[in-house]
Design a protein around this motif. Sequence first.
Motif, PDB file in Angstrom:
ATOM      1  N   ALA A 267       0.826  -1.207   0.000  1.00 44.60           N
ATOM      2  CA  ALA A 267       0.000   0.000   0.000  1.00 44.60           C
ATOM      3  C   ALA A 267       0.860   1.256   0.000  1.00 44.60           C
ATOM      4  N   ASP A 268       1.908   1.262   0.811  1.00 45.75           N
ATOM      5  CA  ASP A 268       2.794   2.421   0.898  1.00 45.75           C
ATOM      6  C   ASP A 268       3.566   2.624  -0.403  1.00 45.75           C
ATOM      7  N   VAL A 269       4.099   1.539  -0.944  1.00 43.55           N
ATOM      8  CA  VAL A 269       4.868   1.647  -2.191  1.00 43.55           C
ATOM      9  C   VAL A 269       3.979   2.184  -3.310  1.00 43.55           C
ATOM     10  N   ASP A 270       2.766   1.645  -3.423  1.00 45.71           N
ATOM     11  CA  ASP A 270       1.835   2.127  -4.446  1.00 45.71           C
ATOM     12  C   ASP A 270       1.523   3.609  -4.239  1.00 45.71           C
ATOM     13  N   PHE A 271       1.295   4.000  -2.989  1.00 46.57           N
ATOM     14  CA  PHE A 271       0.961   5.385  -2.681  1.00 46.57           C
ATOM     15  C   PHE A 271       2.079   6.346  -3.077  1.00 46.57           C
ATOM     16  N   VAL A 272       3.317   6.064  -2.622  1.00 49.58           N
ATOM     17  CA  VAL A 272       4.399   7.008  -2.890  1.00 49.58           C
ATOM     18  C   VAL A 272       4.762   7.075  -4.370  1.00 49.58           C
ATOM     19  N   LEU A 273       4.601   5.970  -5.100  1.00 52.16           N
ATOM     20  CA  LEU A 273       4.903   5.993  -6.537  1.00 52.16           C
ATOM     21  C   LEU A 273       3.784   6.660  -7.329  1.00 52.16           C
ATOM     22  N   SER A 274       2.529   6.347  -7.001  1.00 53.37           N
ATOM     23  CA  SER A 274       1.420   6.876  -7.800  1.00 53.37           C
ATOM     24  C   SER A 274       1.129   8.345  -7.507  1.00 53.37           C
ATOM     25  N   THR A 275       1.645   8.867  -6.404  1.00 51.86           N
ATOM     26  CA  THR A 275       1.466  10.293  -6.099  1.00 51.86           C
ATOM     27  C   THR A 275       2.722  11.101  -6.405  1.00 51.86           C
ATOM     28  N   GLY A 276       3.710  10.471  -7.036  1.00 51.37           N
ATOM     29  CA  GLY A 276       4.918  11.176  -7.436  1.00 51.37           C
ATOM     30  C   GLY A 276       5.850  11.536  -6.292  1.00 51.37           C
ATOM     31  N   ARG A 277       5.631  10.986  -5.107  1.00 52.74           N
ATOM     32  CA  ARG A 277       6.502  11.278  -3.965  1.00 52.74           C
ATOM     33  C   ARG A 277       7.849  10.566  -4.081  1.00 52.74           C
ATOM     34  N   MET A 278       7.890   9.495  -4.833  1.00 49.19           N
ATOM     35  CA  MET A 278       9.110   8.741  -5.105  1.00 49.19           C
ATOM     36  C   MET A 278       9.202   8.535  -6.606  1.00 49.19           C
ATOM     37  N   PRO A 279      10.370   8.435  -7.151  1.00 48.61           N
ATOM     38  CA  PRO A 279      11.667   8.490  -6.491  1.00 48.61           C
ATOM     39  C   PRO A 279      12.059   9.932  -6.176  1.00 48.61           C
ATOM     40  N   LEU A 280      12.826  10.081  -5.095  1.00 52.40           N
ATOM     41  CA  LEU A 280      13.345  11.395  -4.743  1.00 52.40           C
ATOM     42  C   LEU A 280      14.470  11.766  -5.701  1.00 52.40           C
ATOM     43  N   ARG A 281      14.700  13.039  -5.869  1.00 56.57           N
ATOM     44  CA  ARG A 281      15.756  13.517  -6.765  1.00 56.57           C
ATOM     45  C   ARG A 281      17.107  13.608  -6.059  1.00 56.57           C
ATOM     46  N   GLY A 282      17.087  13.568  -4.727  1.00 50.22           N
ATOM     47  CA  GLY A 282      18.315  13.658  -3.946  1.00 50.22           C
ATOM     48  C   GLY A 282      18.039  13.245  -2.526  1.00 50.22           C
ATOM     49  N   GLU A 283      19.075  12.894  -1.798  1.00 48.28           N
ATOM     50  CA  GLU A 283      18.886  12.375  -0.446  1.00 48.28           C
ATOM     51  C   GLU A 283      18.355  13.401   0.535  1.00 48.28           C
TER      52      GLU A 283
ATOM     53  N   PRO B 179       7.277  -7.712   2.337  1.00 48.41           N
ATOM     54  CA  PRO B 179       7.316  -6.568   3.252  1.00 48.41           C
ATOM     55  C   PRO B 179       6.231  -6.644   4.311  1.00 48.41           C
ATOM     56  N   GLU B 180       6.509  -6.000   5.439  1.00 46.46           N
ATOM     57  CA  GLU B 180       5.478  -5.820   6.452  1.00 46.46           C
ATOM     58  C   GLU B 180       4.534  -4.751   5.921  1.00 46.46           C
ATOM     59  N   GLY B 181       3.348  -4.705   6.417  1.00 44.23           N
ATOM     60  CA  GLY B 181       2.419  -3.657   6.019  1.00 44.23           C
ATOM     61  C   GLY B 181       1.283  -4.183   5.181  1.00 44.23           C
ATOM     62  N   PRO B 182       0.265  -3.359   5.037  1.00 47.72           N
ATOM     63  CA  PRO B 182      -0.967  -3.807   4.385  1.00 47.72           C
ATOM     64  C   PRO B 182      -0.886  -3.850   2.860  1.00 47.72           C
ATOM     65  N   GLU B 183      -1.818  -4.598   2.308  1.00 46.19           N
ATOM     66  CA  GLU B 183      -2.024  -4.606   0.867  1.00 46.19           C
ATOM     67  C   GLU B 183      -2.725  -3.307   0.477  1.00 46.19           C
ATOM     68  N   ILE B 184      -2.788  -3.045  -0.795  1.00 44.79           N
ATOM     69  CA  ILE B 184      -3.485  -1.861  -1.306  1.00 44.79           C
ATOM     70  C   ILE B 184      -4.978  -2.045  -1.032  1.00 44.79           C
ATOM     71  N   PRO B 185      -5.589  -1.120  -0.317  1.00 43.46           N
ATOM     72  CA  PRO B 185      -7.014  -1.292   0.001  1.00 43.46           C
ATOM     73  C   PRO B 185      -7.896  -1.061  -1.225  1.00 43.46           C
ATOM     74  N   ILE B 186      -9.007  -1.746  -1.235  1.00 41.56           N
ATOM     75  CA  ILE B 186     -10.019  -1.514  -2.261  1.00 41.56           C
ATOM     76  C   ILE B 186     -11.020  -0.542  -1.646  1.00 41.56           C
ATOM     77  N   VAL B 187     -11.117   0.624  -2.237  1.00 37.41           N
ATOM     78  CA  VAL B 187     -11.978   1.670  -1.693  1.00 37.41           C
ATOM     79  C   VAL B 187     -13.269   1.719  -2.505  1.00 37.41           C
ATOM     80  N   ASP B 188     -14.377   1.502  -1.818  1.00 33.27           N
ATOM     81  CA  ASP B 188     -15.693   1.564  -2.450  1.00 33.27           C
ATOM     82  C   ASP B 188     -16.485   2.653  -1.733  1.00 33.27           C
ATOM     83  N   LEU B 189     -16.531   3.828  -2.320  1.00 35.35           N
ATOM     84  CA  LEU B 189     -17.183   4.967  -1.677  1.00 35.35           C
ATOM     85  C   LEU B 189     -18.689   4.794  -1.534  1.00 35.35           C
ATOM     86  N   THR B 190     -19.278   3.857  -2.282  1.00 40.37           N
ATOM     87  CA  THR B 190     -20.729   3.662  -2.166  1.00 40.37           C
ATOM     88  C   THR B 190     -21.107   3.028  -0.831  1.00 40.37           C
ATOM     89  N   ILE B 191     -20.158   2.337  -0.197  1.00 38.20           N
ATOM     90  CA  ILE B 191     -20.447   1.714   1.101  1.00 38.20           C
ATOM     91  C   ILE B 191     -19.617   2.326   2.225  1.00 38.20           C
TER      92      ILE B 191
END
Length: 144
Positions: free
Chosen positions: A70-86, A114-126
């Motif tokens: 979930a974290d890896v998907d989040f940081v990649l899909s929101t452009g937070r990673m990869p960083l341009r410098g340390e 990895p530790e941590g959750p899978e990517i959640p499935i978000v259903d706004l109707t429920i």
Amino acid sequence: MTAMATVVVLAACSYVDRPTHVYRPSGIAAQASPASGEQLFLRDCAWCHGADGRGHEDDPSIVTEAGGPADVDFVLSTGRMPLRGEDQRMVRGTPAYTRKEIDAIVDYVRTLQPEGPEIPIVDLTIADRGRGEELYQENCAACH
């Protein structure tokens, strides 16, 4: 001897001054089949996170210190990673990868268990938006 030392120092400086964009091979190599998630990870992520995802002395592990797929998907899909410098902070931006590449990287990271959750499935109707607001206020609002 001095000329050789100068060449070594200049080469080292150019290595530290990495490009500010994700490496994309040019020419014929770029026309070959798309890179696998493992290839993308090793090329673009392992610099800091290590080939096994466990990080380095000052670089974070994405196996034990992060939120899993979930974290890896989040940081990649929101452009937070990869960083341009340390020293760069993670901020929202344009993703450096396509959705297909992000999915491939996330699938590879899953193989590192990895530790941590899978990517959640978000259903706004429920969804219980009121409870979501409460959770946000209790856990997130102080910083965000």
